[in-house]
Write an enzyme that holds these catalytic residues in place. Sequence first.
Site, PDB file in Angstrom:
ATOM      1  N   ASN A 158       6.340  -6.481  -5.869  1.00 57.16           N
ATOM      2  CA  ASN A 158       7.453  -5.599  -6.265  1.00 57.16           C
ATOM      3  C   ASN A 158       7.778  -4.738  -5.054  1.00 57.16           C
ATOM      4  O   ASN A 158       7.024  -3.844  -4.709  1.00 57.16           O
ATOM      5  CB  ASN A 158       7.015  -4.740  -7.459  1.00 57.16           C
ATOM      6  CG  ASN A 158       8.043  -3.659  -7.771  1.00 57.16           C
ATOM      7  OD1 ASN A 158       9.195  -3.758  -7.357  1.00 57.16           O
ATOM      8  ND2 ASN A 158       7.619  -2.642  -8.498  1.00 57.16           N
ATOM      9  N   TRP A 159       8.901  -5.031  -4.450  1.00 56.27           N
ATOM     10  CA  TRP A 159       9.218  -4.361  -3.185  1.00 56.27           C
ATOM     11  C   TRP A 159       9.874  -2.994  -3.362  1.00 56.27           C
ATOM     12  O   TRP A 159      10.091  -2.274  -2.379  1.00 56.27           O
ATOM     13  CB  TRP A 159      10.125  -5.264  -2.336  1.00 56.27           C
ATOM     14  CG  TRP A 159       9.378  -6.378  -1.675  1.00 56.27           C
ATOM     15  CD1 TRP A 159       8.039  -6.662  -1.786  1.00 56.27           C
ATOM     16  CD2 TRP A 159       9.913  -7.354  -0.787  1.00 56.27           C
ATOM     17  NE1 TRP A 159       7.712  -7.761  -1.019  1.00 56.27           N
ATOM     18  CE2 TRP A 159       8.852  -8.201  -0.392  1.00 56.27           C
ATOM     19  CE3 TRP A 159      11.196  -7.607  -0.283  1.00 56.27           C
ATOM     20  CZ2 TRP A 159       9.036  -9.274   0.484  1.00 56.27           C
ATOM     21  CZ3 TRP A 159      11.370  -8.669   0.593  1.00 56.27           C
ATOM     22  CH2 TRP A 159      10.301  -9.487   0.968  1.00 56.27           C
ATOM     23  N   LYS A 160      10.246  -2.644  -4.570  1.00 56.99           N
ATOM     24  CA  LYS A 160      10.858  -1.329  -4.820  1.00 56.99           C
ATOM     25  C   LYS A 160      12.035  -1.119  -3.854  1.00 56.99           C
ATOM     26  O   LYS A 160      12.751  -2.069  -3.577  1.00 56.99           O
ATOM     27  CB  LYS A 160       9.800  -0.224  -4.703  1.00 56.99           C
ATOM     28  CG  LYS A 160       8.535  -0.598  -5.483  1.00 56.99           C
ATOM     29  CD  LYS A 160       7.514   0.471  -5.540  1.00 56.99           C
ATOM     30  CE  LYS A 160       6.302  -0.052  -6.302  1.00 56.99           C
ATOM     31  NZ  LYS A 160       5.381   0.981  -6.665  1.00 56.99           N
ATOM     32  N   HIS A 199       9.593  -1.026 -15.314  1.00 58.10           N
ATOM     33  CA  HIS A 199       8.618  -0.499 -14.352  1.00 58.10           C
ATOM     34  C   HIS A 199       8.500   1.015 -14.555  1.00 58.10           C
ATOM     35  O   HIS A 199       9.484   1.691 -14.863  1.00 58.10           O
ATOM     36  CB  HIS A 199       9.050  -0.816 -12.918  1.00 58.10           C
ATOM     37  CG  HIS A 199       7.979  -0.488 -11.932  1.00 58.10           C
ATOM     38  ND1 HIS A 199       7.795   0.791 -11.450  1.00 58.10           N
ATOM     39  CD2 HIS A 199       7.002  -1.251 -11.384  1.00 58.10           C
ATOM     40  CE1 HIS A 199       6.749   0.784 -10.630  1.00 58.10           C
ATOM     41  NE2 HIS A 199       6.257  -0.437 -10.575  1.00 58.10           N
ATOM     42  N   GLU A 224       8.396   3.401 -12.632  1.00 59.50           N
ATOM     43  CA  GLU A 224       9.322   4.239 -11.841  1.00 59.50           C
ATOM     44  C   GLU A 224      10.705   4.279 -12.489  1.00 59.50           C
ATOM     45  O   GLU A 224      11.414   5.281 -12.395  1.00 59.50           O
ATOM     46  CB  GLU A 224       9.381   3.724 -10.387  1.00 59.50           C
ATOM     47  CG  GLU A 224       8.091   4.079  -9.656  1.00 59.50           C
ATOM     48  CD  GLU A 224       7.643   3.081  -8.606  1.00 59.50           C
ATOM     49  OE1 GLU A 224       8.465   2.271  -8.162  1.00 59.50           O
ATOM     50  OE2 GLU A 224       6.451   3.115  -8.241  1.00 59.50           O
ATOM     51  N   GLU A 232       0.305  -1.811 -15.894  1.00 61.13           N
ATOM     52  CA  GLU A 232       0.198  -0.981 -14.692  1.00 61.13           C
ATOM     53  C   GLU A 232      -0.029   0.468 -15.090  1.00 61.13           C
ATOM     54  O   GLU A 232       0.929   1.175 -15.440  1.00 61.13           O
ATOM     55  CB  GLU A 232       1.486  -1.065 -13.874  1.00 61.13           C
ATOM     56  CG  GLU A 232       1.822  -2.451 -13.387  1.00 61.13           C
ATOM     57  CD  GLU A 232       2.797  -2.382 -12.201  1.00 61.13           C
ATOM     58  OE1 GLU A 232       2.421  -2.836 -11.133  1.00 61.13           O
ATOM     59  OE2 GLU A 232       3.900  -1.850 -12.368  1.00 61.13           O
ATOM     60  N   GLY A 269       0.468   3.072  -6.388  1.00 61.49           N
ATOM     61  CA  GLY A 269       0.709   3.682  -5.085  1.00 61.49           C
ATOM     62  C   GLY A 269      -0.241   4.822  -4.753  1.00 61.49           C
ATOM     63  O   GLY A 269       0.009   5.580  -3.819  1.00 61.49           O
ATOM     64  N   SER A 278      -2.215  -0.371  -7.112  1.00 61.07           N
ATOM     65  CA  SER A 278      -3.115  -0.354  -5.957  1.00 61.07           C
ATOM     66  C   SER A 278      -3.944  -1.630  -5.814  1.00 61.07           C
ATOM     67  O   SER A 278      -5.121  -1.573  -5.447  1.00 61.07           O
ATOM     68  CB  SER A 278      -4.019   0.882  -6.013  1.00 61.07           C
ATOM     69  OG  SER A 278      -3.230   2.061  -5.941  1.00 61.07           O
ATOM     70  N   GLY A 312       2.771  -1.950  -2.482  1.00 59.39           N
ATOM     71  CA  GLY A 312       2.519  -1.751  -1.058  1.00 59.39           C
ATOM     72  C   GLY A 312       1.963  -2.962  -0.322  1.00 59.39           C
ATOM     73  O   GLY A 312       2.455  -3.328   0.752  1.00 59.39           O
TER      74      GLY A 312
HETATM   75  P1  PGA Z   1       1.222  -0.515  -5.712  1.00 59.44           P
HETATM   76  O1  PGA Z   1       2.482  -0.692  -6.703  1.00 59.44           O
HETATM   77  O2  PGA Z   1       0.585  -1.885  -5.557  1.00 59.44           O
HETATM   78  O3  PGA Z   1       1.801  -0.022  -4.435  1.00 59.44           O
HETATM   79  O4  PGA Z   1       0.301   0.447  -6.371  1.00 59.44           O
HETATM   80  C1  PGA Z   1       2.402  -1.516  -7.820  1.00 59.44           C
HETATM   81  C2  PGA Z   1       3.685  -1.520  -8.590  1.00 59.44           C
HETATM   82  O5  PGA Z   1       4.343  -0.467  -8.671  1.00 59.44           O
HETATM   83  O6  PGA Z   1       4.076  -2.535  -9.168  1.00 59.44           O
END
Ligand code: PGA
Length: 253
Positions: free
Chosen positions: A10-12, A98, A100, A170, A176, A216, A238
């Site tokens: 997931n590149w956001k 997601h 976010e 998640e 993150g 993470s 990430g």
């Molecule tokens: P992260 O993000 O691996 O950077 O913790 C995961 C995600 O938001 O899908």
Amino acid sequence: MPRKTLLMGNWKMNHTIKETIEFLDGVKENKLVDLAKKKNVILSIAPSYLSLQAAVLHSNGVNISSQDTHYAKSGAYTSNVSCSMLKEIGVSWSLVGHSEKREYDFESSFSCNLKIRELLENKFHVVYCVGETLKQFNNQLTKDVIKEQITTGLMNVDEKDMSNVIIAYEPVWSIGTGNNASKEIAEDVCGYIRQLLSQLYNSKVAEETLILYGGSVKANNIHDYLSQTDVDGALVGGASLKVDSFKELLENI
Ligand code: PGA
């Protein structure tokens, strides 16, 4: 039949079109798709809307997913993108819900449900994200939260469409932060999600649905998660941005 494994990036809001193409060229150079096939792993990335078309054209065998979609077919929804627009450029996968999006764009399980149904009607694969906040985790509300997110999110989703639904657990506190959930927590919650699917549908749906862990995930812990019975893959932020670390993730599966 054993479930497949999914490694999804997931590149956001990262990577320009140019960087997206460079990444996919690197995937080709490193023969990651061949390695994935050998390991029975599906490789997927979710770049920004703007990079999607270029990503499809340079996919080199990597599955390309949107990070979101709108629930309406078209209309006065400034800044949004519909399923048919995604379909037109060859995208047939989308993330939904997601954390976010839930946090910054006030996405609710109800709006996720509208999106999921629209996507399924358009024959998309949906990766539906669920997870509790730190406060909810500390108050031992994880399973209540997950139950609400799953039951509302999948409301009126037919059993026949469940083969196109993937769930990603998640925990918000692990995204993150480097504070990844233990493999025991991941297995416990992913197992609980499977139990919910069995109650909402049946044991066949529960056994066949892919359930991912995200938060993470790195090359040094991906193996621990994927060796859990109910964890079928990883949704990675990430560590999915550079070809080298994406490669390491795949190698360690
Ligand atoms: P992260 O993000 O691996 O950077 O913790 C995961 C995600 O938001 O899908």
